[in-house]
Scaffold this active site. Structure first.
Site, PDB file in Angstrom:
ATOM      1  N   LEU A 138       0.842  -1.207   0.000  1.00 31.80           N
ATOM      2  CA  LEU A 138       0.000   0.000   0.000  1.00 31.80           C
ATOM      3  C   LEU A 138       0.875   1.254   0.000  1.00 31.80           C
ATOM      4  CD1 LEU A 138      -2.902   1.174   0.244  1.00 31.80           C
ATOM      5  CD2 LEU A 138      -2.603   1.135   2.735  1.00 31.80           C
ATOM      6  N   THR A 139       1.869   1.296   0.897  1.00 27.37           N
ATOM      7  CA  THR A 139       2.699   2.494   1.075  1.00 27.37           C
ATOM      8  C   THR A 139       3.539   2.766  -0.176  1.00 27.37           C
ATOM      9  OG1 THR A 139       2.835   2.018   3.434  1.00 27.37           O
ATOM     10  CG2 THR A 139       4.506   3.509   2.538  1.00 27.37           C
ATOM     11  N   GLU A 140       3.682   4.034  -0.519  1.00 28.43           N
ATOM     12  CA  GLU A 140       4.543   4.460  -1.629  1.00 28.43           C
ATOM     13  C   GLU A 140       5.578   5.443  -1.094  1.00 28.43           C
ATOM     14  OE1 GLU A 140       2.188   5.828  -4.909  1.00 28.43           O
ATOM     15  OE2 GLU A 140       1.169   3.876  -5.080  1.00 28.43           O
ATOM     16  N   PRO A 141       6.641   5.699  -1.867  1.00 33.29           N
ATOM     17  CA  PRO A 141       7.681   6.588  -1.355  1.00 33.29           C
ATOM     18  C   PRO A 141       7.122   7.950  -0.909  1.00 33.29           C
ATOM     19  CG  PRO A 141       8.449   5.481  -3.333  1.00 33.29           C
ATOM     20  CD  PRO A 141       7.022   5.071  -3.153  1.00 33.29           C
ATOM     21  N   SER A 145       1.369   8.022   5.355  1.00 36.10           N
ATOM     22  CA  SER A 145       0.174   8.236   6.191  1.00 36.10           C
ATOM     23  C   SER A 145      -1.061   8.539   5.349  1.00 36.10           C
ATOM     24  CB  SER A 145       0.422   9.388   7.166  1.00 36.10           C
ATOM     25  OG  SER A 145       1.464   9.044   8.054  1.00 36.10           O
ATOM     26  N   GLU A 371       1.412   0.721  10.011  1.00 33.59           N
ATOM     27  CA  GLU A 371      -0.033   0.458  10.213  1.00 33.59           C
ATOM     28  C   GLU A 371      -0.716   1.640  10.892  1.00 33.59           C
ATOM     29  OE1 GLU A 371      -1.664  -2.616   9.701  1.00 33.59           O
ATOM     30  OE2 GLU A 371       0.041  -3.914   9.267  1.00 33.59           O
TER      31      GLU A 371
HETATM   32  C1  LIG Z   1       9.669  -2.049   8.891  1.00 33.28           C
HETATM   33  C2  LIG Z   1       8.442  -1.499   8.206  1.00 33.28           C
HETATM   34  C3  LIG Z   1       7.533  -2.376   7.629  1.00 33.28           C
HETATM   35  C4  LIG Z   1       6.428  -1.880   6.928  1.00 33.28           C
HETATM   36  N1  LIG Z   1       5.567  -2.765   6.301  1.00 33.28           N
HETATM   37  C5  LIG Z   1       4.607  -2.282   5.453  1.00 33.28           C
HETATM   38  C6  LIG Z   1       3.834  -3.180   4.631  1.00 33.28           C
HETATM   39  O1  LIG Z   1       3.972  -4.408   4.723  1.00 33.28           O
HETATM   40  N2  LIG Z   1       2.971  -2.643   3.728  1.00 33.28           N
HETATM   41  C7  LIG Z   1       2.801  -1.300   3.586  1.00 33.28           C
HETATM   42  O2  LIG Z   1       2.003  -0.898   2.746  1.00 33.28           O
HETATM   43  N3  LIG Z   1       3.504  -0.430   4.365  1.00 33.28           N
HETATM   44  C8  LIG Z   1       4.412  -0.889   5.283  1.00 33.28           C
HETATM   45  N4  LIG Z   1       5.153  -0.006   6.053  1.00 33.28           N
HETATM   46  C9  LIG Z   1       4.993   1.438   5.850  1.00 33.28           C
HETATM   47  C10 LIG Z   1       4.282   2.125   6.979  1.00 33.28           C
HETATM   48  O3  LIG Z   1       2.927   1.756   7.035  1.00 33.28           O
HETATM   49  C11 LIG Z   1       4.483   3.638   6.813  1.00 33.28           C
HETATM   50  O4  LIG Z   1       5.843   3.893   7.115  1.00 33.28           O
HETATM   51  C12 LIG Z   1       3.577   4.464   7.689  1.00 33.28           C
HETATM   52  O5  LIG Z   1       2.251   4.430   7.209  1.00 33.28           O
HETATM   53  C13 LIG Z   1       4.025   5.934   7.800  1.00 33.28           C
HETATM   54  O6  LIG Z   1       4.268   6.461   6.542  1.00 33.28           O
HETATM   55  P1  LIG Z   1       5.649   7.265   6.283  1.00 33.28           P
HETATM   56  O7  LIG Z   1       6.774   6.417   6.748  1.00 33.28           O
HETATM   57  O8  LIG Z   1       5.612   7.700   4.868  1.00 33.28           O
HETATM   58  O9  LIG Z   1       5.583   8.522   7.248  1.00 33.28           O
HETATM   59  P2  LIG Z   1       4.872   9.931   6.956  1.00 33.28           P
HETATM   60  O10 LIG Z   1       3.463   9.717   6.541  1.00 33.28           O
HETATM   61  O11 LIG Z   1       5.752  10.751   6.094  1.00 33.28           O
HETATM   62  O12 LIG Z   1       4.850  10.536   8.432  1.00 33.28           O
HETATM   63  C14 LIG Z   1       6.028  11.078   9.050  1.00 33.28           C
HETATM   64  C15 LIG Z   1       5.600  11.742  10.364  1.00 33.28           C
HETATM   65  O13 LIG Z   1       4.626  12.757  10.116  1.00 33.28           O
HETATM   66  C16 LIG Z   1       3.442  12.500  10.869  1.00 33.28           C
HETATM   67  N5  LIG Z   1       2.249  12.870  10.127  1.00 33.28           N
HETATM   68  C17 LIG Z   1       1.908  12.543   8.845  1.00 33.28           C
HETATM   69  N6  LIG Z   1       0.718  13.083   8.532  1.00 33.28           N
HETATM   70  C18 LIG Z   1       0.280  13.749   9.652  1.00 33.28           C
HETATM   71  C19 LIG Z   1      -0.877  14.504   9.970  1.00 33.28           C
HETATM   72  N7  LIG Z   1      -1.867  14.680   9.097  1.00 33.28           N
HETATM   73  N8  LIG Z   1      -0.986  15.034  11.204  1.00 33.28           N
HETATM   74  C20 LIG Z   1       0.006  14.854  12.130  1.00 33.28           C
HETATM   75  N9  LIG Z   1       1.125  14.154  11.887  1.00 33.28           N
HETATM   76  C21 LIG Z   1       1.254  13.600  10.671  1.00 33.28           C
HETATM   77  C22 LIG Z   1       3.466  10.992  11.113  1.00 33.28           C
HETATM   78  O14 LIG Z   1       2.673  10.660  12.241  1.00 33.28           O
HETATM   79  C23 LIG Z   1       4.950  10.752  11.335  1.00 33.28           C
HETATM   80  O15 LIG Z   1       5.302  11.101  12.647  1.00 33.28           O
HETATM   81  C24 LIG Z   1       6.208  -0.482   6.843  1.00 33.28           C
HETATM   82  C25 LIG Z   1       7.114   0.388   7.488  1.00 33.28           C
HETATM   83  C26 LIG Z   1       8.199  -0.106   8.164  1.00 33.28           C
HETATM   84  C27 LIG Z   1       9.154   0.853   8.828  1.00 33.28           C
END
Ligand SMILES: Cc1cc2nc3c(=O)[nH]c(=O)nc-3n(C[C@H](O)[C@H](O)[C@H](O)COP(=O)(O)OP(=O)(O)OC[C@H]3O[C@@H](n4cnc5c(N)ncnc54)[C@H](O)[C@@H]3O)c2cc1C
Length: 392
Positions: A138-141, A145, A371
């Site tokens: 689901l997640t993309e670069p 969130s 998640e």
């Molecule tokens: C080891 C690992 C395994 C994973 N496995 C999976 C998987 O199997 N499948 C998959 O799809 N994804 C997976 N993920 C991805 C994970 O779900 C995402 O990293 C997560 O959703 C957060 O996205 P981001 O890293 O882009 O952070 P960002 O969305 O960039 O957030 C960075 C910070 O900003 C804050 N933030 C963002 N938006 C807001 C807002 N509106 N208000 C307040 N604060 C905010 C966040 O809370 C966080 O503190 C995995 C991640 C890791 C580290």
């Protein structure tokens, strides 16, 4: 050594004989099979894939998918039994629990709920038996969130599809035989099953992680990836479908992190009652040390009650996503705090691989983020109590 458990207010008295038996089975598996391997796996950054067949045989994969799942070989356990398995696996390592969460909640659950007859008949028995591994993309670069912004696109091509895009941070990615990838189509977001080796599809591992080292994490690339029409999950339409899978997985996380917290608490308790400083007095004989242990066991107990209540609601069909946000957020937060306190109480020894706390602490940094981050779940709870969405 067998783990003694953490049960301050006799919560075990609320569990049935069957639930206790399931926990005992998972506890023994973790003590005897996982813990002897995990330190080395974590150091070498490898997932202990040799444990998959045994986890499958014990019924840990897709264990709570309901009576419909039995025909595919699933254990159809209740949600307390499932939660207790997640708890024990994460007591071993968050990577083990992540494997089981992804396989059961993020791959088997959507196939069972949204898949065609053929998809279910083919994939569910293989996934349950651990003969196939799945991942959930689901997640993309640029969209973590906010997955609604995803750029991955699926375009119709005759009777089939062509996908282009990239997913990242995908647990089990390169180990997976089947990837459930979410993509934008002209009819909205949809889920697609991509088999390993599909033309235009590749998975590359993310290295240099200091958290979840005993778990495979990969990026998935789709470049003109051609799929047959049968690759789409017919019922997986709209972001809501993807979010429903995440609710399943987050429920398991809410239970799992209790296991990591219990391990950190018990490590700190047993360490501080035996280690002495200042005239042979055990560390645990000092008030400030006891205050930390008291905080940990109180928060673990509250987390256990929250998880038990949510499991009962889920069994009754009354658990919703906002309830699960509280479970995941609270329990991940207290678990990470227990890990930090435990590390502190172990002094210098706390940073070594001889004890599990630093490993749990590093893992829980991921668990707090994936998640749905702590912030995002706070916003879900905030929306529930105010009626005002504050995500943007
Ligand atoms: C080891 C690992 C395994 C994973 N496995 C999976 C998987 O199997 N499948 C998959 O799809 N994804 C997976 N993920 C991805 C994970 O779900 C995402 O990293 C997560 O959703 C957060 O996205 P981001 O890293 O882009 O952070 P960002 O969305 O960039 O957030 C960075 C910070 O900003 C804050 N933030 C963002 N938006 C807001 C807002 N509106 N208000 C307040 N604060 C905010 C966040 O809370 C966080 O503190 C995995 C991640 C890791 C580290």
């Amino acid at each position: 050594m067998a783990f003694p458990g953490v049960d301050y207010i006799l919560i075990d008295s609320q569990l049935s004989a069957q639930e206790l038996l399931v926990r005992q089975t998972a506890r023994r598996f973790v003590d005897e099979r996982a813990i002897p391997l995990i330190r080395e796996c974590y150091r070498d950054a490898v997932f202990p894939s040799q444990l998959i067949p045994e986890m499958a045989e014990l019924g840990f994969l897709g264990a709570n998918l309901g009576p419909d799942s039995e025909r595919y070989g699933c254990a159809a356990m209740n949600n307390i039994e499932y939660g207790l398995i997640m708890q024990e696996l994460e007591r071993g390592d968050s990577g083990l629990r992540s494997f089981a969460s992804v396989q059961g909640a993020l791959v088997m659950y959507p196939i069972l709920r949204y898949g065609s007859h053929e998809q279910k008949e083919h994939w569910l028995p293989l996934l349950q038996a651990g003969k196939a591994v799945g991942c959930f993309g689901l997640t993309e670069p640029d969209f973590g969130s906010n997955p609604a912004g995803m750029r991955t696109r699926a375009v119709r091509d005759g009777s089939g599809w062509v996908l282009n895009g990239e997913k990242t941070w995908i647990t089990n990615g390169s180990a997976a035989h089947i990837a459930l990838v979410w993509a934008r189509t002209e009819d909205g977001i949809q889920g697609f099953l991509i088999e390993r080796g599909a033309p235009g599809f590749s998975a590359t591992d993310i290295h240099d992680k200091w958290s979840m080292r005993a778990s495979v994490t990969s990026s998935l690339n789709m470049t003109d990836c051609r799929l047959p029409g049968s690759a789409a999950l017919p019922g997986a339409k709209g972001l809501k479908a993807a979010l429903a899978c995440l609710t399943q997985a987050r429920f398991g996380i809410g239970w799992g992190v209790i296991g990591a917290a219990m391990d950190c608490y018990e490590t700190a308790r047993s360490y501080t009652v035996t280690r002495t400083q200042f005239d042979g007095k055990p560390l645990a004989g000092h008030q400030m040390v006891q205050e930390k242990l008291a905080w940990m066991i109180t928060e673990i107990t509250k987390a256990q009650l929250l998880a038990l209540h949510c499991a009962r609601l889920k069994d009754a069909g009354r658990l919703d996503a906002a309830h699960v946000s509280m479970l995941k957020r609270n329990n991940a937060t207290i678990a990470i705090e227990c890990a930090r306190l435990s590390r502190d109480l172990l002094g210098a020894n706390g940073i070594t691989g001889e004890y599990p706390v630093m490993r749990h602490l590093c893992n829980l940094e991921t668990v707090r983020t994936y998640e749905g981050t702590d912030h995002i779940h706070a916003l879900v709870i905030g929306e529930r109590v105010t009626g005002i969405p504050a995500y943007r």
